[in-house]
Design a protein around this motif. Structure first.
Motif, PDB file in Angstrom:
ATOM      1  N   UNK A  54       0.996  -1.343   0.074  1.00  0.00           N
ATOM      2  CA  UNK A  54       0.025  -0.135   0.095  1.00  0.00           C
ATOM      3  C   UNK A  54       0.699   1.118  -0.018  1.00  0.00           C
ATOM      4  N   UNK A  92      -9.221  -1.545   7.195  1.00  0.00           N
ATOM      5  CA  UNK A  92      -8.631  -0.122   7.517  1.00  0.00           C
ATOM      6  C   UNK A  92      -8.997   0.324   8.914  1.00  0.00           C
ATOM      7  N   UNK A  96     -14.311   2.034   5.779  1.00  0.00           N
ATOM      8  CA  UNK A  96     -14.512   2.748   4.437  1.00  0.00           C
ATOM      9  C   UNK A  96     -15.286   1.968   3.558  1.00  0.00           C
ATOM     10  N   UNK A  98     -17.837   1.578   0.346  1.00  0.00           N
ATOM     11  CA  UNK A  98     -18.005   2.521  -0.814  1.00  0.00           C
ATOM     12  C   UNK A  98     -19.576   3.014  -0.629  1.00  0.00           C
ATOM     13  N   UNK A 108     -18.018  -5.726  -5.336  1.00  0.00           N
ATOM     14  CA  UNK A 108     -17.314  -5.172  -5.764  1.00  0.00           C
ATOM     15  C   UNK A 108     -15.711  -5.952  -6.171  1.00  0.00           C
ATOM     16  N   UNK A 161     -15.982  -7.620   2.800  1.00  0.00           N
ATOM     17  CA  UNK A 161     -15.648  -7.268   1.524  1.00  0.00           C
ATOM     18  C   UNK A 161     -14.214  -7.763   1.045  1.00  0.00           C
TER      19      UNK A 161
ATOM     20  N   UNK B 195     -11.290   5.754   0.364  1.00  0.00           N
ATOM     21  CA  UNK B 195     -12.049   4.754  -0.643  1.00  0.00           C
ATOM     22  C   UNK B 195     -11.243   4.435  -1.687  1.00  0.00           C
ATOM     23  N   UNK B 197      -8.111   3.858  -1.474  1.00  0.00           N
ATOM     24  CA  UNK B 197      -7.364   2.705  -0.837  1.00  0.00           C
ATOM     25  C   UNK B 197      -8.185   1.405  -0.531  1.00  0.00           C
ATOM     26  N   UNK B 198      -9.586   1.550  -0.348  1.00  0.00           N
ATOM     27  CA  UNK B 198     -10.351   0.170  -0.207  1.00  0.00           C
ATOM     28  C   UNK B 198     -10.233  -0.606  -1.262  1.00  0.00           C
ATOM     29  N   UNK B 199     -10.631   0.472  -2.558  1.00  0.00           N
ATOM     30  CA  UNK B 199     -10.678  -0.645  -3.655  1.00  0.00           C
ATOM     31  C   UNK B 199      -9.420  -0.910  -4.407  1.00  0.00           C
TER      32      UNK B 199
END
Lengths: 252, 314
Positions: A54, A92, A96, A98, A108, A161, B195, B197-199
């Motif tokens: 990341x 995280x 978060x 979507x 997703x 998710x 958002x 980063x989530x993706x």
């Protein structure tokens, strides 16, 4: 070797000139929960974000050393970062979801992986939500926006998710730090159940949480790994003075 | 007891400031006068236009052609011309501007020289006087592109190498491009890093993340930019002076290579080129009223959408 999932060798990370991680070497066992603890700014979150690359997103970051996952250096030029992140999921600190429906949030990941069949997606959505222990709460309103869920539910949704892309490893960056005690205990229970199937690495500020949820604990301080060992041992008989000072609350 | 407290309080306050703060009052006074003046000017302008235009302003005025050497009748062709102009302009400018904004916010590195050059160009483009765009359109689109096309496809016969609605629209799109780029950039920046980063953490590529998370979240910003651009394009005259606007046409444009009538241009010619300026005064005011209503309502919609984005971003 068989039970080692991740092997880190001399990993250093620089933000520009500043060295934020200093020659970290450690081994993370398979299907166990490893907690990363340490005071703020010690590098534990930075280290966690190295595991799914990341930190690639941050300009001016340089990483040296090796991060071997199943024996493969994920920083090797031939490794595709997208595949890495499919295998290494991340939850995280701040939930978060979507701004989409609950269903779309879970679907997703599978969708970007090319799964299109409706029945297949339905199945993944249900399984993932069940695994994250949130199915019963949301099964009647899968089409509703995920933003309408409570903080704790949102965080479990984010875990679901992550599970939906069937990773091997789950990284959790202080997943319960913004949650109330009940939601926190639900997340902790979940961590306990998930380790049957996944290797989990969890960053936490909360010493009790580390003690309760993890099998192994690593203590970071000022960008260095001070000590890693069985959680029991770390909390009862730490080898290093700094570790002892930290867990007994003398600083941090 | 109470009196003593009050006394100390009084002492405290009076020690802090003795006498009247004349300077402060003066500054506040000036700002108040300035604000009132601006509001007054706006209302005087609007008031005159509404008052003078009210008689002529009607459904018939909007939907009929000018008659009697443009001293009577309506403004239908000018309205339709303006409409076609902003539609073609948007088709050209919105995708182009959006893509540029995506590059600037998503792909360009923080200290990228190219991005800095693009940003500088966009900013410069925004302050270029609109008549310069008109001249550029004449030189580039009509004389270079149009004449070139005629040479290549029509054996030199004049078809594209003259003012028409396509060249006017493209010229206008250059003028409105900065508006769109800035609006879309602003909207893209409101998508939180979490958002994205989530993706990415789910194994999405950068493009998948932009397509599925960033872009849907910026739709309203793109709409705001488009509306602002349209309202700007509907009001500007200079860029279309030499590139396609016509004095008078008995028919509506049938293809992109036709000339067109335009509201702003109509006002200009009615007030300066008309055979009897006095006589056409009501038409001028009513046309101005139509143009004002058009651009003000477009801006209002843009403001509403924008404030909704801001609220969402918080």
């Amino acid at each position: 070797m068989k039970n080692i999932k991740i092997e880190v060798k001399d990993l250093s990370l620089y933000y520009g000139e500043k060295k934020a991680l200093k020659e970290i070497s450690l081994e993370i066992p398979r299907n166990k929960v490893t907690a990363l603890i340490g005071p703020s700014g010690c590098g534990k979150s930075t280290f966690l974000r190295c595991i799914n690359r990341m930190n690639d997103l941050i300009p001016d970051v340089k990483i040296t050393g090796q991060m071997l996952v199943e024996g493969i250096d994920i920083y090797d030029k031939n490794v595709d970062v997208v595949n890495i992140r499919k295998k290494i999921g991340m939850v995280f600190q701040k939930s978060n979801p979507f701004p989409k429906s609950i269903y779309e949030n879970i679907a997703y990941g599978p969708k970007i992986n090319g799964i299109k069949a409706k029945n297949e997606l339905d199945e993944i959505v249900e399984t993932s939500l069940r695994q994250a222990a949130i199915w019963d709460e949301v099964k009647d309103r899968l089409g509703d926006s995920a933003m309408g869920l409570s903080g704790g539910q949102q965080q479990r949704l984010c875990i679901a998710r992550t599970l939906a892309v069937s990773p091997d490893i789950i990284l959790m960056d202080e997943p319960a730090s913004a949650l109330d005690p009940i939601s926190t205990s639900k997340i902790e229970e979940l961590v306990h159940e998930l380790k049957e199937q996944y290797t989990i690495i969890i960053v936490t500020h909360n010493m009790q949480q580390a003690a309760r949820t993890s099998d192994y604990t690593a203590f970071f301080y000022l960008g260095e790994l001070i000590e890693i060992g069985k959680t029991n041992a770390i909390f009862t008989k730490p080898e290093q003075k700094q570790t002892e000072d930290y867990i007994t609350g003398r600083f941090g | 007891m109470e009196t003593t407290i009050n006394e100390t309080e009084n002492q405290f306050f009076s020690n802090k400031k003795k006498g009247v703060d004349i300077k402060g009052k003066f500054v506040v006074g000036i700002t108040q006068v300035a604000v009132l003046l601006i509001i007054a000017i706006l209302f005087i302008i609007l008031g005159i236009i509404v008052y003078e235009g009210r008689e002529k302003f009607s459904w018939e005025f909007i939907t009929s052609f000018p008659t009697d050497g443009m001293t009577k009748g309506g403004i239908f062709p000018a309205l339709i011309g303006t409409f076609i102009l902003v539609v073609v302009m948007s088709i050209a400018a919105v995708p182009f501007g959006t893509i540029t904004a995506i590059y600037l916010t998503e792909y360009a590195k923080e200290n990228s020289k190219i991005a800095a050059a693009v940003r500088f160009s966009v900013r410069t483009l925004a302050v270029v006087p609109s008549i310069i765009f008109g001249l550029f359109g004449l030189g580039f689109f009509i004389q270079f592109m149009g004449t070139g096309m005629d040479k290549a496809f029509n054996g030199g016969e004049l078809h594209w190498g003259q003012p028409n609605i396509l060249w006017a629209s493209l010229t206008m799109s250059l003028l409105t491009l900065p508006v769109i780029i800035v609006s879309v950039e602003e909207a893209l920046k409101t998508i939180p890093r979490e958002l994205r980063e989530a993706s990415l953490a789910l194994g999405a590529t950068k493009w998948q993340t932009i397509k599925n998370v960033v872009f849907p979240g910026s739709i309203s910003g793109i709409m705001t930019g488009t509306i602002l651009a349209v309202s700007r394009g509907a009001g500007e005259v200079a860029p279309i002076l030499f590139t396609g606007a016509a004095y008078y046409l008995a028919t509506l444009p049938k293809s992109l290579s036709d000339q067109f009538m335009n509201l702003g241009y109509h006002i200009y010619i009615m007030s300066t080129q008309s055979s009897d300026v006095e006589k056409t005064m009501p038409i001028q005011f009513a046309t101005t009223l139509v143009l004002l209503i058009l651009t003000l309502s477009l801006n209002l919609v843009a403001v509403i959408i924008r404030s909704r984005i801001r609220r969402k971003a918080k």
